[in-house]
Design a protein around this motif. Structure first.
Motif, PDB file in Angstrom:
ATOM      1  N   ASP A 498      10.539  -2.856  -6.783  1.00 36.43           N
ATOM      2  CA  ASP A 498      11.614  -2.800  -5.796  1.00 36.43           C
ATOM      3  C   ASP A 498      11.037  -2.857  -4.379  1.00 36.43           C
ATOM      4  O   ASP A 498      10.065  -2.163  -4.061  1.00 36.43           O
ATOM      5  N   THR A 499      11.617  -3.674  -3.524  1.00 34.16           N
ATOM      6  CA  THR A 499      11.144  -3.803  -2.146  1.00 34.16           C
ATOM      7  C   THR A 499      12.118  -3.203  -1.130  1.00 34.16           C
ATOM      8  O   THR A 499      11.913  -3.330   0.078  1.00 34.16           O
ATOM      9  N   LEU A 500      13.165  -2.532  -1.621  1.00 41.77           N
ATOM     10  CA  LEU A 500      14.200  -2.043  -0.722  1.00 41.77           C
ATOM     11  C   LEU A 500      13.892  -0.689  -0.104  1.00 41.77           C
ATOM     12  O   LEU A 500      14.516  -0.285   0.875  1.00 41.77           O
ATOM     13  N   SER A 501      12.928   0.028  -0.677  1.00 48.73           N
ATOM     14  CA  SER A 501      12.666   1.395  -0.183  1.00 48.73           C
ATOM     15  C   SER A 501      11.223   1.590   0.249  1.00 48.73           C
ATOM     16  O   SER A 501      10.723   2.717   0.271  1.00 48.73           O
ATOM     17  N   SER A 502      10.539   0.504   0.602  1.00 52.63           N
ATOM     18  CA  SER A 502       9.131   0.627   0.996  1.00 52.63           C
ATOM     19  C   SER A 502       9.002   1.348   2.333  1.00 52.63           C
ATOM     20  O   SER A 502       9.843   1.189   3.230  1.00 52.63           O
TER      21      SER A 502
END
Length: 798
Positions: A498-502
């Motif tokens: 997932d790249t939405l919460s980096s």
């Protein structure tokens, strides 16, 4: 007179009672299958003679086990599902009764702890024995690849890590623990070892294998079988080992799980079959067929494999079981059967005894028998192989287990310590530039960053039950225990996919204010309750954002690339750019693209999925409390365009590509140490017992105690068929104190040098053989030769 008549009548009554009892005892004595002193073959024959076709089919049909009990508070009882199954299908086997995971929907709250698991198994046995005409106990099969897949058991590293120990004796001890924990809870059959050669790293199940080499896999398979089965499966602490997946399952075309395999008869015999043969010779009593087909014949209906090779050539005495739904798959997937009855018929006629699913045989097999497609003799043969296990385990006499014993002896201190030892020995040091490792314990601050730094499930691999947090030590926790006075700056940084919460900027800040950085990246086989599953239990891939999990490995998650997913590369580059000393720790289930890391990160550790004690083991290596000696069992490619890239490919050796060379980034057998070792004084001679003796000196030239994994490779100058440029023959993990030197001796026997020749026969061919004593497949330290003439004879082992 009356007195005499009375006495006479009493005498007659006594005689009648005596005779009646005698007749009753005589009648009872004819129930041979219930007589524990009768020969087992006689018991099997007697029981078969009493069974209907329906009862026989029920003995070899294995439905899913977890719906067969109900739990209310601490009370466990058989379910209505089991009662119906026993009544209508005469069920004699169950699979994964005690399993817990998102697919089964068994959690820490509604699943079974060891004590309740034992009670559940007892309830099933009691009901089956008391509510069936013949009182036959149920055989319970469980998943056991790196621990029994049940709540509360010990979780060891996955098989790819087990293989990396290069220590079969340690793996035997581990297998004995897994067997004990399974048996104490009422299980009888343990699924494992997985003996597939992992020659396709895109394949989702690499973590379940020991790696790419048949010799290493054979030794590990033998160790697992001996650990599982012990001296006797009647011991009460051992289980039957089920070898998976028969055969050539680990090199599917394109990396697609269960896809067809392109392999010739000679390659099958030379490379893919030997691990199974070795495990069968070690006494394995069960074999599971693979989903794939070979040269157009599905493994679940392959008479050449199941009857000719397995039974006639190797002398296998156990039973063959299908993989889940693979009998039905002959119709639905392979399209070699028109209907369910035909699928059942071609499977059992080919030598497949038991059906894992409960629907592949069942009604379909009964219909096939009724239609004359399956003979009673064939059915009886299959049933007898399953009954033989039940009799040999003593289940007719002792079907129950002790819940209190299960409560006390599962996951005890000794077993947890063994999980740590396996994890320690599995860890591979890939790079240590300027001796950055081990880190100093006097560090004032350290940044611990990454999606796998503090995630218990990402650390455990597939086929793992739910865990309470205190059961698993993460890398963050392990480091914190080493540095009680230091400032620990922890930031997750990003997820696996997932790249939405980096939060990479926060990770960079943490790195900049720390003396050193441990960055924990990689992959995950952690199933979650958002993941969907197909009928076989394999995960169903979804890319929608609301269902995106960390899972990028594990059954069903085949890959097209081997790149780090999500924002992991962004995180890695940003942290390295800070200029701080960075140690990259990899937790994962398959080889990943490490090209940039190998060039730019000073220290790299590969831990695979290290199990419940992984964090402690990794911290021990990071801070020098343990000197790593794990070795790669599968080559790490530079690009998927190189695949396949296993070390023992046949000659001629591969030439370079236009863009890159043909060599892997890290090859089979590779791994560094905090110690340095010198090899010297090689001697090769024919010994008096007609073996080839290879001896040499090994010295620890450093001031650090350590272990070296010595690897012995060989290659014949010429042969009647094309062979690999080198092939591992033997190996040994050797511990040496600082400055210590040992003379090591290896013996090559007939089986070490046999090839499947141009006549399709096993033979040792005359000629010149090269010997390579190595620290890895491409790090040769000593070389020599010997010659075998046509008159030379090497000892053939029993």
């Amino acid at each position: 007179m009356k007195k005499n008549i009375t006495v006479a009548l009493m005498t007659i009554a006594f005689i009648l009672i005596f005779k009646t009892n005698g007749w009753a005892q005589a009648k009872k004595a004819t129930v041979i299958y219930k007589d524990s002193k009768a020969p087992i073959e006689n018991r099997i024959k007697d029981l078969l003679s009493r069974m209907t076709v329906e009862e026989k089919v029920g003995q070899i049909s294995m439905p899913l086990g977890w719906p067969m009990y109900t739990k209310t508070a601490n009370v466990v009882e058989v379910s209505e599902v089991f009662k119906k199954s026993l009544k209508e299908e005469y069920t004699g086997m169950l699979w994964a009764t005690l399993r817990a995971d998102p697919w089964t929907k068994k959690t820490l709250s509604n699943g079974l702890n060891p004590e309740l698991a034992a009670k559940a198994a007892n309830s099933i046995q009691k009901y089956a024995i008391e509510n069936s005409r013949l009182g036959i106990p149920v055989l319970l099969s469980e998943e056991c690849p790196h621990g029994h897949m049940a709540i509360g058991t010990t979780v060891f590293p996955t098989s790819i890590g087990q293989g990396s120990t290069f220590n079969p004796e340690l793996i035997r001890k581990m297998a004995a623990v897994i067997a004990e924990e399974t048996r104490l809870q009422g299980g009888h059959v343990g699924y494992g070892p997985v003996l597939d050669l992992a020659r396709e790293p895109r394949w989702s199940r690499v973590e379940e294998t020991y790696g790419e080499d048949q010799v290493l896999n054979s030794k590990m398979g033998e160790a697992m079988v001996r650990g599982f089965q012990g001296e006797s499966i009647k011991s009460g602490s051992n289980v039957v080992a089920t070898l998976k997946h028969f055969v050539a399952y680990g090199a599917p075309e394109g990396g697609h799980n269960g896809s067809s395999i392109s392999v010739g008869t000679r390659s099958l015999n030379q490379f893919y079959l030997p691990p199974f043969k070795a495990a069968v010779k070690a006494g394995a009593l069960s074999v599971m067929t693979a989903y794939n087909s070979i040269d157009g014949v599905p493994c679940s209906s392959n008479e050449e494999l199941l009857n000719n090779i397995l039974r006639k050539e190797w002398g296998f005495k156990g039973f063959v079981v299908s993989d889940l739904n693979s009998i039905s798959g002959l119709m639905a997937n392979h399209h070699v059967a028109d209907n369910a009855a035909e699928a059942a018929a071609i499977s059992i006629n080919a030598g497949l005894d038991a059906d894992l699913s409960g629907i592949g045989y069942g009604k379909a097999l009964r219909d096939a028998v009724k239609a004359g497609k399956v003979s009673i003799k064939t059915l009886d043969s299959a049933v007898s192989r399953v009954l033989r296990i039940k009799f040999n385990m003593g289940l007719f006499e002792n079907p129950y287990v002790n819940p209190e014993t299960a409560k006390l002896r599962i996951r005890d201190t000794e077993k947890i310590q063994l999980a740590k030892q396996v994890a320690l020995e599995s860890i591979i040091l890939l790079k240590n530039q300027n001796k950055l490792l081990p880190l100093s314990k006097s560090l004032k601050s350290i940044a611990v960053i990454g999606p796998n730094a503090d995630n218990i499930y990402n650390q455990l691999g597939d086929y793992t039950a739910p865990q309470t947090e205190e059961n698993v030590v993460t890398v963050l926790e392990g480091i914190a225990s080493k540095l009680p006075d230091a400032k620990i700056n922890y930031v997750k940084g990003c997820a696996i996919r997932d790249t939405l919460s980096s939060n990479i900027d926060e990770a960079v800040i943490a790195a900049k204010k720390s003396d050193a950085v441990v960055l924990v990246l990689g992959g995950s086989s952690a199933r979650d309750f958002k993941t969907e599953y197909i009928e076989t239990g394999a995960a169903k891939i979804s890319t929608s954002s609301d269902k995106l999990s960390d899972m990028e490995s594990g059954e069903g998650f085949d890959r097209a690339t081997l790149d780090l997913l999500g924002d992991q590369m962004k995180l890695l580059k940003a942290v390295v750019k800070t200029g701080k000393p960075v140690v990259l720790v990899l937790i994962k289930g398959r080889p990943l693209n490490l090209n940039w890391a190998a060039e730019n990160v000073p220290a790299i550790i590969d831990a695979w999925y290290p199990g419940q004690q992984g964090g402690t083991a990794i911290a021990d290596v990071l801070f020098g409390d343990y000197n790593p000696a794990g070795r790669l069992t599968i080559s790490v490619p530079k690009s998927v365009g190189q695949l396949p890239v296993y070390y023992n490919a046949r000659v001629p050796e591969k030439h370079d590509y236009l863009e890159i060379d043909a060599k892997p980034l890290y090859t089979f057998g590779y791994g560094l140490s905090y110690s340095e070792f010198k090899y010297s004084e090689l001697q090769i001679k024919k010994s008096n017992n007609n073996t080839i003796e290879i001896s040499f000196n090994l010295k620890n030239t450093s001031n650090v105690d350590g272990e070296e994994v010595v690897q012995l490779y060989s290659k014949s100058k010429t042969s009647t068929v094309v062979m690999p440029a080198k092939q591992l023959k033997q190996f040994r993990r050797v511990a040496l104190k600082a400055g210590e030197e040992q003379r090591l001796v290896f013996e090559l026997k007939r089986s070490d040098l046999e090839i499947y020749n141009n006549k399709m026969k096993w033979a040792v061919e005359a000629g010149i053989y090269s010997i390579m004593v190595s620290a890895s497949a491409d790090d040769i330290r000593l070389q020599g030769k010997f010659e075998l003439g046509k008159e030379d004879y090497l000892v053939k082992e029993n």
